[in-house]
Design an enzyme around this catalytic site. Structure first.
Site, mmCIF file in Angstrom:
data_model
loop_
_atom_site.group_PDB
_atom_site.id
_atom_site.type_symbol
_atom_site.label_atom_id
_atom_site.label_comp_id
_atom_site.label_asym_id
_atom_site.label_seq_id
_atom_site.Cartn_x
_atom_site.Cartn_y
_atom_site.Cartn_z
ATOM 1 N N ASP A 142 9.841 -3.355 -15.065
ATOM 2 C CA ASP A 142 9.960 -4.732 -15.554
ATOM 3 C C ASP A 142 8.582 -5.346 -15.840
ATOM 4 O O ASP A 142 7.697 -5.309 -14.985
ATOM 5 C CB ASP A 142 10.661 -5.542 -14.445
ATOM 6 C CG ASP A 142 11.023 -6.932 -14.909
ATOM 7 O OD1 ASP A 142 11.815 -7.040 -15.846
ATOM 8 O OD2 ASP A 142 10.509 -7.894 -14.330
ATOM 9 N N ASP B 30 15.697 -0.107 -11.743
ATOM 10 C CA ASP B 30 14.808 -1.149 -12.263
ATOM 11 C C ASP B 30 13.686 -1.389 -11.248
ATOM 12 O O ASP B 30 13.959 -1.602 -10.059
ATOM 13 C CB ASP B 30 15.598 -2.445 -12.477
ATOM 14 C CG ASP B 30 15.208 -3.145 -13.762
ATOM 15 O OD1 ASP B 30 16.093 -3.555 -14.532
ATOM 16 O OD2 ASP B 30 13.988 -3.252 -14.004
ATOM 17 N N HIS C 229 20.187 -7.078 -21.514
ATOM 18 C CA HIS C 229 20.688 -8.240 -20.769
ATOM 19 C C HIS C 229 19.897 -9.508 -21.070
ATOM 20 O O HIS C 229 20.237 -10.591 -20.571
ATOM 21 C CB HIS C 229 20.635 -7.925 -19.263
ATOM 22 C CG HIS C 229 19.229 -7.715 -18.809
ATOM 23 N ND1 HIS C 229 18.444 -6.654 -19.229
ATOM 24 C CD2 HIS C 229 18.434 -8.446 -18.001
ATOM 25 C CE1 HIS C 229 17.249 -6.745 -18.691
ATOM 26 N NE2 HIS C 229 17.203 -7.823 -17.941
ATOM 27 N N ASP C 230 18.799 -9.348 -21.833
ATOM 28 C CA ASP C 230 17.955 -10.515 -22.159
ATOM 29 C C ASP C 230 18.132 -10.964 -23.597
ATOM 30 O O ASP C 230 17.518 -11.961 -23.993
ATOM 31 C CB ASP C 230 16.465 -10.153 -22.014
ATOM 32 C CG ASP C 230 16.041 -9.909 -20.596
ATOM 33 O OD1 ASP C 230 15.083 -9.143 -20.405
ATOM 34 O OD2 ASP C 230 16.673 -10.473 -19.680
ATOM 35 N N GLU D 277 8.778 -1.843 -19.662
ATOM 36 C CA GLU D 277 9.155 -2.985 -20.500
ATOM 37 C C GLU D 277 7.891 -3.777 -20.776
ATOM 38 O O GLU D 277 7.225 -4.220 -19.842
ATOM 39 C CB GLU D 277 10.178 -3.881 -19.812
ATOM 40 C CG GLU D 277 10.651 -4.977 -20.748
ATOM 41 C CD GLU D 277 10.914 -6.304 -20.077
ATOM 42 O OE1 GLU D 277 10.387 -6.541 -18.985
ATOM 43 O OE2 GLU D 277 11.681 -7.088 -20.635
HETATM 44 O O1 TEU Z 1 12.095 -9.753 -18.970
HETATM 45 C C1 TEU Z 1 10.750 -9.997 -19.345
HETATM 46 C C2 TEU Z 1 10.671 -10.762 -20.562
HETATM 47 O O2 TEU Z 1 9.773 -10.629 -21.324
HETATM 48 C C3 TEU Z 1 11.827 -11.638 -20.809
HETATM 49 O O3 TEU Z 1 11.717 -12.790 -19.967
HETATM 50 C C4 TEU Z 1 11.835 -12.065 -22.216
HETATM 51 O O4 TEU Z 1 10.661 -12.830 -22.456
HETATM 52 C C5 TEU Z 1 13.057 -12.866 -22.440
HETATM 53 O O5 TEU Z 1 13.913 -12.638 -21.378
HETATM 54 C C6 TEU Z 1 13.716 -12.447 -23.750
HETATM 55 O O6 TEU Z 1 13.220 -11.285 -24.228
HETATM 56 C C7 TEU Z 1 12.186 -9.092 -17.715
HETATM 57 C C8 TEU Z 1 13.655 -8.937 -17.390
HETATM 58 O O7 TEU Z 1 14.275 -8.113 -18.380
HETATM 59 C C9 TEU Z 1 14.266 -10.320 -17.370
HETATM 60 O O8 TEU Z 1 15.675 -10.238 -17.172
HETATM 61 C C10 TEU Z 1 13.623 -11.094 -16.230
HETATM 62 O O9 TEU Z 1 14.109 -12.423 -16.273
HETATM 63 C C11 TEU Z 1 12.101 -11.115 -16.390
HETATM 64 O O10 TEU Z 1 11.534 -9.844 -16.715
HETATM 65 C C12 TEU Z 1 11.455 -11.524 -15.083
HETATM 66 O O11 TEU Z 1 11.636 -10.489 -14.148
#
Ligand code: TEU
Length: 580
Positions: A223, A99, A349-350, A278
């Site tokens: 990210d 990542d 994970h999000d 992403e």
């Molecule tokens: O996520 C980016 C992002 O767009 C997310 O915050 C999204 O808006 C939300 O989590 C649901 O989709 C990345 C990583 O995957 C996330 O775990 C981090 O919290 C974020 O960036 C900040 O680094």
């Protein structure tokens, strides 16, 4: 006859290390715990592991707040443990992508500590510092102004440099008493945004990427990589429907393609590496441009926004429809045909667990989990599985906010309560149960011993109470397990090029329950038919697929050697046929 690449043919398995397997009983998953499961991954049949951040970090955002890019957080183990993981994957012909989190660092990173120490620091310009605005400049009356909204120290009455909001709720700026200026953070205030306009920042990042690639990794998941370019003058947001205020300014900013192509020219192009960016709010056309910049593929989220509510944004709840899901994914399948490459994902994970969000995790948990697996593994693009989806893990039944750990959930709930958008506790809990990222972060369920075999200690997150039935050991004993279905599909994918390179041809444009499509190469056709509903239904396939066909995979075990001119489909029934 195909434009082959290893990362087009691979299936990626995402490991969230904190919740995968704990080897030392401290309740937190770790790298030695992953090493213990390498044969499990090999047997599953996945090809690449995407490892969420394991770098030195205070853990405000579970590792997406990095304090040292070149060291391993001791909660996860040592660099020697990491080397063992990489070697263990490579020995089994699997690959590792790491990542890359370079839109921001932790505020505990040495660069930020120096940057905030003085306006004259040589690191000041590594981050984005600006003077605040007076109430007058911001056009805000004293009556409207509440210093508590900006955590301002006593006696400071000013507003942030602009009206941008953080994805985690509240202003995207924090006032720093040491120098009387504000710094930008699109996420938590402990995740200050790096200033990519500063060439020294870019150089330092490229060196760090080179360092990891020299260690032998096989690529990066990048990210929020389309947020790194901010427009001159940092103007206020203009689009009131933007996912967060200001996103129309900082998503795909003016220099983003320059930076991404520079990164690929300077670093990535020297390696046979896979990159997946992403990208919140990216369009098909933008995705093509990132492909021209050298990016292997992007994560887009159009299909993961379909269940947003009328008030907009993630912290709302709405209904998705099959039409929307099919049309959104079809737009990407057709849009990148022959010009770019899709990633495919329904879980990470999000996001909430896909079987709870897009399936039916009550009467038809297995069948719908297998149908979603079929979608993931038969659309065109590189599939990304998320740990636990192979056993049909589902959302966690939160009973109180005290069970929530996620900074995104806790911050957004606090802000929604302050603004009065969320009044009752039931409303808060209903939204958290449906939307919280913690749904995907409960411990992996290995067997039915205490804590599902994830840890001998107290798990950092509660284990889903269904672990007594939903776990890897139970799946091994079950002929009709979700895991066995994934293995079947993964080996079919390995065997037939049409899974990877076949063009996507949609058959059903408006059927209210059935989604049927083919994947076609000059010498083979895959016919996929899905009943995306909890009701039985019938479907008349196109004439050109009716007749003899090899039944490859299905989630109701009635192998059918031919495709009839009317198909009777049971709830969540998925079938994959091969026509030569
Ligand atoms: O996520 C980016 C992002 O767009 C997310 O915050 C999204 O808006 C939300 O989590 C649901 O989709 C990345 C990583 O995957 C996330 O775990 C981090 O919290 C974020 O960036 C900040 O680094």
């Amino acid at each position: 006859q195909f434009d082959r690449a290893w990362w087009k043919e691979a299936v990626v398995y995402q490991i969230y290390p904190r919740s995968f397997n704990d080897s030392n009983g401290d309740g937190v998953g770790d790298i030695p715990g992953i090493v213990e499961k390498l044969d499990y991954l090999d047997e599953l049949g996945v090809d690449v592991v995407w490892l969420n951040p394991v770098y030195e970090s205070p853990g405000v955002d579970n590792g997406y707040d990095i304090a040292d890019y070149r060291s391993i957080n001791e909660r996860y183990g040592t660099m020697a443990d990491w080397e063992e993981l990489l070697a263990g994957l490579h020995e089994r012909d699997m690959r590792l992508i790491m990542d890359l989190v370079v839109n921001h660092t932790s505020d505990e990173h040495e660069w930020f500590q120096r940057s905030r120490s003085s306006p004259d620091s040589e690191y000041r310009d590594y981050y984005i510092w600006r003077e605040g605005r007076s109430l007058g400049e911001a056009g805000v009356s004293a009556a409207e102004f509440d210093p508590a909204d900006y955590h301002l120290p006593e006696g400071v009455y000013e507003l942030p440099p602009n009206d941008w909001e953080s994805f985690f709720g509240g202003s995207a700026w924090t006032y720093d008493e040491e120098t009387g200026e504000w710094y930008l953070h699109l996420f938590d205030e402990k995740q200050p945004d790096l200033n990519w306009q500063n060439e020294k920042v870019r150089e330092a990042i490229y060196e760090m990427m080179e360092w990891w690639l020299q260690k032998g990794i096989d690529g990066f998941r990048m990210d929020v990589i389309n947020l790194i370019s901010k427009p001159e003058g940092l103007p206020n947001g203009e689009d009131s429907d933007a996912i967060v205020r200001g996103a129309d300014q900082f998503v795909n900013g003016p220099n983003v393609h320059e930076y991404i192509s520079e990164m690929h020219d300077r670093v990535i192009s020297d390696y046979d590496a896979m990159t997946v960016g992403e990208m919140a709010e990216v369009s098909v056309e933008e995705a093509k441009k990132f492909g021209e910049d050298g990016m292997s593929m992007v994560f887009n989220f159009d299909h993961l926004r379909l269940d947003f509510g009328p008030e907009g944004g993630r912290w709302s709840k709405g209904e998705w429809t099959l039409d929307e899901l099919r049309d959104t994914l079809t737009e990407w399948q057709k849009g990148l045909e022959g010009d770019g490459w899709n990633s495919l994902h329904f879980n990470n994970h999000d996001e909430p667990r896909m079987v709870s969000r897009f399936g039916n995790d009550e009467e038809y948990r297995r069948e719908s989990a297998k149908l979603l697996a079929t979608l993931l593994l038969t659309l065109k693009g590189t599939p990304f599985m998320y740990q636990g989806e192979e056993i049909g893990m589902q959302n966690y039944p939160f009973e109180s906010l005290t069970e929530v750990r996620d900074v995104d959930t806790l911050n957004n709930v606090r802000v929604a309560r302050q603004s009065g958008r969320l009044e009752s506790e039931e409303e808060v809990l209903d939204l958290v149960q449906y939307r919280s990222r913690d749904n995907a972060r409960t411990p992996m369920q290995w067997h039915d011993d205490e804590h599902a075999g994830f840890t001998e200690g107290d798990p950092w997150m509660p284990v889903n109470p269904n672990y007594t039935e939903v776990n890897v050991a139970a799946a091994r004993r079950d002929e009709r397990s979700v895991r066995r279905y994934y293995r079947h599909l993964l080996s079919a994918r390995d065997e037939h090029d049409v899974f990877v390179y076949g063009d996507y041809v949609l058959h059903t444009t408006d059927h209210d329950r059935v989604w049927a499509y083919s994947r076609v190469t000059p010498d083979a056709e895959l016919f996929v038919v899905l009943n995306v509903s909890s009701a039985t239904t019938t479907y008349a396939p196109p004439a050109n697929v009716v007749g003899e066909a090899e039944f490859l995979v299905g989630n109701y075990n009635t192998p059918l050697g031919r495709i009839n001119d009317t198909l009777d489909l049971r709830p969540w029934e998925a079938r994959v046929y091969l026509l030569d």
